[in-house]
Design a protein around this motif. Structure first.
Motif, PDB file in Angstrom:
ATOM      1  N   UNK A 147     -11.688 -40.098 -22.726  1.00  0.00           N
ATOM      2  CA  UNK A 147     -11.287 -39.918 -21.332  1.00  0.00           C
ATOM      3  C   UNK A 147      -9.761 -39.834 -21.209  1.00  0.00           C
ATOM      4  N   UNK A 148      -9.045 -40.652 -21.974  1.00  0.00           N
ATOM      5  CA  UNK A 148      -7.583 -40.601 -21.943  1.00  0.00           C
ATOM      6  C   UNK A 148      -7.086 -39.229 -22.407  1.00  0.00           C
ATOM      7  N   UNK A 153      -5.164 -33.593 -20.797  1.00  0.00           N
ATOM      8  CA  UNK A 153      -5.439 -32.149 -20.732  1.00  0.00           C
ATOM      9  C   UNK A 153      -5.513 -31.663 -19.283  1.00  0.00           C
ATOM     10  N   UNK A 154      -6.343 -32.338 -18.495  1.00  0.00           N
ATOM     11  CA  UNK A 154      -6.638 -31.841 -17.153  1.00  0.00           C
ATOM     12  C   UNK A 154      -5.537 -32.099 -16.126  1.00  0.00           C
ATOM     13  N   UNK A 155      -4.578 -32.932 -16.473  1.00  0.00           N
ATOM     14  CA  UNK A 155      -3.459 -33.196 -15.563  1.00  0.00           C
ATOM     15  C   UNK A 155      -2.232 -32.350 -15.898  1.00  0.00           C
ATOM     16  N   UNK A 156      -2.326 -31.536 -16.937  1.00  0.00           N
ATOM     17  CA  UNK A 156      -1.200 -30.709 -17.363  1.00  0.00           C
ATOM     18  C   UNK A 156      -0.847 -29.666 -16.302  1.00  0.00           C
ATOM     19  N   UNK A 174       2.157 -33.517 -18.277  1.00  0.00           N
ATOM     20  CA  UNK A 174       2.663 -34.073 -17.028  1.00  0.00           C
ATOM     21  C   UNK A 174       2.206 -35.526 -16.970  1.00  0.00           C
ATOM     22  N   UNK A 175       3.073 -36.438 -17.406  1.00  0.00           N
ATOM     23  CA  UNK A 175       2.712 -37.846 -17.517  1.00  0.00           C
ATOM     24  C   UNK A 175       2.372 -38.438 -16.156  1.00  0.00           C
ATOM     25  N   UNK A 176       3.150 -38.141 -15.137  1.00  0.00           N
ATOM     26  CA  UNK A 176       2.889 -38.668 -13.803  1.00  0.00           C
ATOM     27  C   UNK A 176       1.506 -38.296 -13.302  1.00  0.00           C
TER      28      UNK A 176
END
Length: 182
Positions: A147-148, A153-156, A174-176
Motif C-alpha cells: 500500500x505504501x 505511485x498514485x500520488x505522483x 510528490x511526498x506531500x
C-alpha cells in the motif's frame, strides 16, 4: 513484516532498500534475496538505469517484481535523455545536476576541489523515492508495504502524456500528496 514502535516512531528493521546500481544481467541470488525482503515487509526501490542511448535495456534489479523502479527527470520535469524508459518504470524523481559529496581527489568539475560535484543519473533519483517511502511508512504505519508503494505511485504528479508512460511511470514523486493520499 517490519513492526512499528509508536513510542519512537521507528521500525524494528529496514522498511526500504535503496538500490542505486544495475546490470543488464539477472543475478539469481539477488532475486531470491529481494523476494525474502519483500516477504518480510521491505519495499525495494531501484534506479531504472542510464543506458537509454545505448539500447535502453531492462536493468536488474529494477525490472524485478515488487521493485519500485525510478527514472530521472531534469529541472524542467522532462524525462532525462539518459534515463531508461520501459514498462518497469514506476515513477520519476530529479536526477540531473544533483549536488553530491565525492572524494576530494575525484572532484574535478569546477576547479574548487571541495569534495562536491553536480552529478546526474537514476542512481540519484532512486534514493529520493526510498526516503519518501521510508517517511510514508513511518508516518502511516497502518499501510502495508504494498500500500505504501502504491500510495507513492498514485500520488505522483503526472508528467508527459496523460497517465502512465514508460519514460516517467506514473509521474514525478510528490511526498506531500503521498502523505495525504487516502
Amino acid at each position: 513484516q517490519a513492526t512499528h514502535d509508536p513510542l519512537t516512531g521507528m521500525y524494528n528493521r529496514a522498511a526500504v532498500i535503496n538500490m542505486s546500481y544495475g546490470s543488464a544481467s539477472l543475478c539469481y541470488p539477488e532475486y531470491v534475496a529481494l523476494q525474502f525482503a519483500v516477504a518480510r515487509g521491505i519495499v525495494p526501490v531501484a534506479a531504472a538505469g542510464n543506458e537509454f542511448n545505448e539500447g535502453n535495456p531492462l536493468e536488474f534489479p529494477a525490472s524485478l517484481p515488487h521493485v519500485l523502479t525510478i527514472a530521472a527527470v531534469d529541472a524542467s520535469r522532462s524525462s532525462s535523455a539518459f534515463s531508461n524508459a520501459n514498462p518497469a518504470v514506476d515513477l520519476s524523481a530529479p536526477g540531473e545536476s544533483i549536488m553530491t559529496a565525492v572524494p576530494v581527489s575525484l572532484d574535478t568539475e569546477d576547479g574548487a576541489q571541495d569534495g562536491y560535484m553536480r552529478l546526474s543519473g537514476t542512481s540519484f533519483s532512486a534514493p529520493m523515492v526510498s526516503g519518501a517511502v521510508a517517511w510514508i511508512r513511518a508516518a502511516r504505519p497502518d499501510l502495508s508495504p504494498d500500500q505504501a508503494a502504491q500510495v507513492v505511485r498514485l500520488s505522483a504528479r503526472d508528467l508527459g502524456r496523460k497517465g502512465f508512460d514508460n519514460a516517467t511511470g506514473f509521474g514525478l514523486l510528490n511526498v506531500g500528496n503521498a502523505l495525504a493520499k487516502k
